[in-house]
Write a protein that holds these residues in place. Structure first.
Motif: not given
Length: 480
Positions: A385-411
């Motif tokens: 469960s720890y490994s699964t949560a860590a992998n999901a957390l890293q995936t979620e981080y990349y999704e948040a980073m994509q939204l962050y960088q895309d929004a910064e560019r669009r602004i």
């Protein structure tokens, strides 16, 4: 004289303070910040209160498992005293205390303490998720309110263009009517002047009058065509205004829905007013993206909860292994004896005190082996469960980073595009008032301006949401 001046100055000061309180305090009381709502949600949200009570309940288990078993006291009274060598036995009292094997209680306390820490991490996770939900909903609310404001400004602009088009339509209609009247007067004069010649020219008179008549008809046709075109422009503007007003109504309905959702997080009436700024301002992350990635794995409460659960299962394994050893009981047996008048023994009537030792015999080993295997399987499951949560957390981080960088560019993009479209629209409106531009061009540029403004607001909302998302993954709490 001096006293009167002091009194007047005192009255002036009091009046000034009263005026300040009347003017500024009501506005300040309604300017609630997002931090105020976050604190209110943390104190009133039922989910957070539930997690807090679960944490407190877990803390109460620590003294329960860390205490010795209750001592066993048994008392027996003889209804008819039993005759013994040293007298008559009246009663028998036994007190016994069982002691688990060394380390069992300590391991049990460690297990429950670690489980309580896991509950606390679950509480932190729930609070961070609640804060993120409140922030995301607040940004959505501000986006909708700012879109309403932008649409209302565009409605006002379209009404100004409508008034300008109506003025052009009236002026073109008046000019066409004046041209048609002058043409009719010219035709009448031409007809009277050629009256004397009609007898000599005969059939040619009709032919000579036809060019003037056709010229008048052409002028009238051009005037009607211009007036019809201006009237069609008015209709197109009114269609655009209707679409904008419909969009405003839809946004207002969305605002009510988002308001109810926001108030549900605060556990208050769904129709309570929200006092937030209608203008979205880009938030700041405050740290580098690399530091955010490192902090995420170190401080995330979900990973911390699973880590504490793994440690508690390790303590449980130690406890179960020691539970397979004997338990030792220490006690005392006290016998109440009364004197026997028929006995001459020196022990006649003396009570007896007997120390006792009890040992359990854990000979049924199957259940202890099963308990140890259960702890091992649970620990393995927790590691996965720890490994699964860590992998999901890293995936979620990349999704948040994509939204962050895309929004910064669009602004940056939409801010520049919106400024260019706004200047283009101002030039087009000025040229339209001077009849140097078509209405269709103005409407097209106006739609571009509105689209860029709305996209810019949406980009800022996404940027702030991504910032709050990254901070949530880092376990950064906006309030303490």
């Amino acid at each position: 004289m001096i006293t009167n001046r002091k009194n007047n100055r005192h009255k002036y000061t009091v009046a000034l303070i009263a005026t300040y309180l009347c003017l500024f305090l009501p506005a300040y009381s309604q300017s609630d910040s997002l931090a105020v709502y976050l604190d209110l949600a943390a104190r009133n949200n039922p989910g957070i209160v539930q997690k807090y009570n679960e944490y407190q309940a877990a803390l109460q288990k620590v003294p329960q498992v860390g205490s010795l078993p209750d001592p066993d006291l048994s008392i027996g009274i003889f209804l008819s005293p039993m005759e013994v060598l040293s007298g008559n036995q009246v009663a028998d009292i036994r007190l016994m205390q069982m002691f688990p094997w060394f380390g069992v209680l300590k391991s049990a306390k460690d297990e429950m303490s670690l489980m309580a820490k896991a509950k606390f991490e679950s509480l932190r996770e729930a609070k961070l998720q609640l804060f993120f939900d409140v922030q995301r909903t607040a940004y959505e609310y501000q986006r909708i309110r700012q879109n309403i404001s932008i649409s209302q400004r565009n409605v006002e602009l379209m009404r100004a263009i409508e008034r300008l088009t109506l003025v052009k339509f009236k002026s073109s209609s008046g000019s066409a009517a004046s041209t048609q009247s002058n043409s009719l007067k010219a035709n009448s004069s031409s007809a009277s002047a050629s009256g004397g010649m009609s007898s000599s020219m005969g059939g040619n008179s009709a032919n000579s009058a036809s060019p003037s008549t056709s010229s008048g008809m052409a002028s009238s046709s051009m005037g009607a065509s211009s007036g019809g075109s201006d009237l069609a422009d008015v209709y197109r503007i009114q269609i655009e205004i209707g679409d904008l007003e419909n969009s405003i109504s839809l946004l207002q309905n969305q605002s009510r829905t988002v308001t109810a959702k926001f108030n549900s997080y605060l556990n208050r009436s769904m129709e309570s007013a929200i006092f937030l700024s209608d203008t979205l301002v880009p938030d700041t992350l405050g740290i580098s993206l690399i530091a955010a990635s490192d902090s995420m794995l170190a401080n995330n409460p979900m990973l911390g909860m699973l880590s504490y659960e793994k440690q508690s299962l390790e303590a449980r394994k130690r406890m179960v292994s020691r539970m397979g050893y004997p338990m030792v009981g220490l006690g005392v047996n006290y016998t109440v004896i009364s004197k026997n008048p028929m006995s001459n023994s020196s022990m006649n009537g003396k009570d007896m005190l007997m120390p006792m030792v009890t040992v359990t015999l854990p000979i049924y080993r199957k259940k202890y082996r099963a308990m140890q295997a259960e702890a091992v399987f649970q620990q393995t499951a927790t590691e996965q469960s720890y490994s699964t949560a860590a992998n999901a957390l890293q995936t979620e981080y990349y999704e948040a980073m994509q939204l962050y960088q895309d929004a910064e560019r669009r602004i940056t993009l939409y801010k520049a595009q919106s400024a260019l479209a706004q200047r283009t629209l101002e030039i087009m409106v000025t040229r339209f008032s001077a009849s140097e531009s078509l209405l269709t061009d103005i409407l097209r540029v106006r739609l571009q301006t509105l689209d860029y403004e709305l996209k810019q607001v949406e980009a800022v909302a996404d940027y702030n949401t991504a910032t709050a998302w990254i901070k949530r993954l880092m376990a950064f709490s906006p309030i303490q």
